[in-house]
Design an enzyme around this catalytic site. Structure first.
Site, PDB file in Angstrom:
ATOM      1  N   TYR A 168      27.561  20.735  30.466  1.00 48.23           N
ATOM      2  CA  TYR A 168      27.103  22.088  30.797  1.00 48.23           C
ATOM      3  C   TYR A 168      28.231  22.952  31.361  1.00 48.23           C
ATOM      4  O   TYR A 168      28.201  24.174  31.219  1.00 48.23           O
ATOM      5  CB  TYR A 168      25.978  22.028  31.836  1.00 48.23           C
ATOM      6  N   LYS A 187      25.097   6.604  27.801  1.00 48.77           N
ATOM      7  CA  LYS A 187      25.349   6.336  26.383  1.00 48.77           C
ATOM      8  C   LYS A 187      26.703   5.632  26.313  1.00 48.77           C
ATOM      9  O   LYS A 187      27.634   6.080  25.635  1.00 48.77           O
ATOM     10  CB  LYS A 187      25.329   7.657  25.586  1.00 48.77           C
ATOM     11  N   ASP A 211      19.012   6.900  24.118  1.00 50.84           N
ATOM     12  CA  ASP A 211      18.058   6.888  22.995  1.00 50.84           C
ATOM     13  C   ASP A 211      16.912   5.922  23.280  1.00 50.84           C
ATOM     14  O   ASP A 211      15.737   6.234  23.071  1.00 50.84           O
ATOM     15  CB  ASP A 211      18.767   6.581  21.660  1.00 50.84           C
ATOM     16  N   ASP A 251      18.200  16.951  31.244  1.00 56.93           N
ATOM     17  CA  ASP A 251      17.482  18.126  30.735  1.00 56.93           C
ATOM     18  C   ASP A 251      16.449  17.685  29.700  1.00 56.93           C
ATOM     19  O   ASP A 251      15.283  18.072  29.746  1.00 56.93           O
ATOM     20  CB  ASP A 251      18.497  19.098  30.104  1.00 56.93           C
ATOM     21  N   ASP A 308      12.052  17.056  30.208  1.00 57.18           N
ATOM     22  CA  ASP A 308      11.025  17.728  29.402  1.00 57.18           C
ATOM     23  C   ASP A 308      10.098  16.706  28.758  1.00 57.18           C
ATOM     24  O   ASP A 308       8.880  16.885  28.706  1.00 57.18           O
ATOM     25  CB  ASP A 308      11.661  18.571  28.279  1.00 57.18           C
TER      26      ASP A 308
HETATM   27  C1  IPM Z   1      16.081  23.517  32.686  1.00 55.97           C
HETATM   28  C2  IPM Z   1      16.351  24.542  31.613  1.00 55.97           C
HETATM   29  C3  IPM Z   1      17.768  25.077  31.781  1.00 55.97           C
HETATM   30  C4  IPM Z   1      18.726  23.910  31.617  1.00 55.97           C
HETATM   31  C5  IPM Z   1      18.139  26.223  30.842  1.00 55.97           C
HETATM   32  C6  IPM Z   1      17.157  27.373  30.940  1.00 55.97           C
HETATM   33  C7  IPM Z   1      19.544  26.712  31.080  1.00 55.97           C
HETATM   34  O1  IPM Z   1      16.143  23.988  30.359  1.00 55.97           O
HETATM   35  O2  IPM Z   1      16.139  23.876  33.892  1.00 55.97           O
HETATM   36  O3  IPM Z   1      15.797  22.374  32.342  1.00 55.97           O
HETATM   37  O4  IPM Z   1      19.092  23.560  30.505  1.00 55.97           O
HETATM   38  O5  IPM Z   1      19.118  23.340  32.640  1.00 55.97           O
HETATM   39 MG    MG Z   2      15.349  22.056  30.394  1.00 56.72          MG
END
Ligand code: IPM
Ligand code: MG
Length: 350
Positions: A135, A185, A217, A241, A245
């Site tokens: 990042y 990884k 993975d 990240d 999710d």
């Molecule tokens: C998160 C989001 C952010 C990230 C984006 C919006 C930059 O997806 O907080 O998980 O990738 O960190």
């Molecule tokens: Mg995110």
């Protein structure tokens, strides 16, 4: 205690307003001040993380954030995009430790797309490193080489960065079920070979905690195959990240999940794990519970007020038990309410 409130874009202002009402109702000695972050800040100042916001955020004990972003800002140059504001404030405040719990509330077991027996009782904490990795790594960019465009980024971690996030994970595990799974990884990427080496070293400082390692993975697969095997998962910025999710959807609704991003002194930024949901912005239907639960995390981590944190979490459990549901978690037989009514119900339960 001073809180910097950043409502942000989309549904951000609506959901933040409810969390602010909850914080005010607790009668703590808290001062709150608002500022701009994200698309609204770009519109007002041209900068997604303007100077006034920087000053307020630096001077505050904690930050409460709604969400940033929306389609109207998608075509701006990269440095003006709302996401840049989010990455900017994380880096500026040194918020390297991102805690993302994925908890399944028993009342919402049907909301998950997985079989109830796979997710019932789920309680995972994902610890994501937030200020390093690909990042922020240099060099990065898009340029022309040999007559064609190439895009490149750099995945990089120093051992001190790895060590401090591993320690956060182990400390959290000590207060939970004493299991840490470190995700890397290392079969392909040297950067994450170092991650694994350092994880093993830090693990020796915590003999009571069981440390395991998974390749990313496989971790992604295990999360949907048998998520209850996990207690604390720790990983780098990009893998975290993605995996966070994925973990959020085990619980059925990302609209329920809070997060905390902490520095080395427990100063923190607290925000729902979900985004700005531009499609339902301004309609008063968004679920404010993730933001309210983020305020509870603030009480716990920054203000060390466990009793107040549990009061807020208890109130959220109560409104779920009472059957109140926003659209994202609605099922027949429950009471469908909007953002404000959900806030009212939490206040009543408090
Ligand atoms: C998160 C989001 C952010 C990230 C984006 C919006 C930059 O997806 O907080 O998980 O990738 O960190
Ligand atoms: Mg995110």
């Amino acid at each position: 205690m001073k809180i910097c409130v950043l409502p942000g874009d989309g549904i951000g202002p609506e959901i933040t307003a409810e969390a602010v009402r909850v914080l005010k109702a607790l009668d703590l000695r808290i001062e709150m001040e608002e500022a701009l972050l994200g698309g609204c800040a770009v519109d007002a100042t041209g900068n997604p993380y303007p100077e006034a916001t920087q000053n307020l955020a630096r001077a505050s004990d904690a930050v409460l954030l709604g969400a940033v972003g929306g389609p109207q800002w998608d075509n701006l140059p990269r440095e003006q995009r709302p996401e840049r504001g989010l990455l900017g404030i994380r880096k500026d405040l040194g918020l390297f430790a991102n805690l993302r719990p994925a908890i399944l509330y028993p009342e919402l077991a049907n909301a998950s797309t997985l079989k109830p027996e796979v997710v019932a009782g789920l309680d995972i904490l994902i610890v994501r490193e937030l200020t390093g990795d690909i990042y922020f790594g240099q060099p990065r960019g898009i340029e022309v080489r040999n007559g064609e465009r190439v895009g490149f980024n750099t995945m990089i971690y120093s051992e001190s960065e790895i060590r401090r996030i591993l320690r956060v994970a182990f400390e959290a595990a000590m207060k939970r079920n004493k299991k840490v799974c470190s995700v890397d990884k290392m079969n392909v990427l040297e950067c994450t070979q170092l991650w694994r080496d350092v994880a093993i070293e830090v693990g020796k400082e915590y003999p009571e905690v069981e440390l395991s390692h998974l390749l990313v993975d496989n971790a992604a697969m295990q999360l949907v195959r048998a998520p209850k095997q996990f207690d604390v998962m720790v990983t780098g910025n990009m893998f975290g990240d993605i995996l966070s999710d994925e973990a959020s959807m085990l619980t059925g609704s990302i609209g329920m999940l809070p997060s905390a991003s902490l520095d080395a002194n427990n100063k923190g930024m607290y925000e729902p794990s979900h985004g700005s949901a531009p499609d339902i912005a301004g309609q008063g239907v968004a679920n404010p519970l993730a933001t309210i639960l983020s305020a509870a995390m603030m009480l716990r981590y920054t203000f060390a007020d466990e009793a107040a944190a549990q009061r807020v979490e208890g109130a959220v459990k109560k409104v779920l038990a009472q059957g109140f549901r926003t659209g994202d978690i609605y099922e027949p037989g429950t009471k469908r309410v909007g953002t404000r009514e959900m806030g009212d119900a939490v206040l009543a339960a408090l």
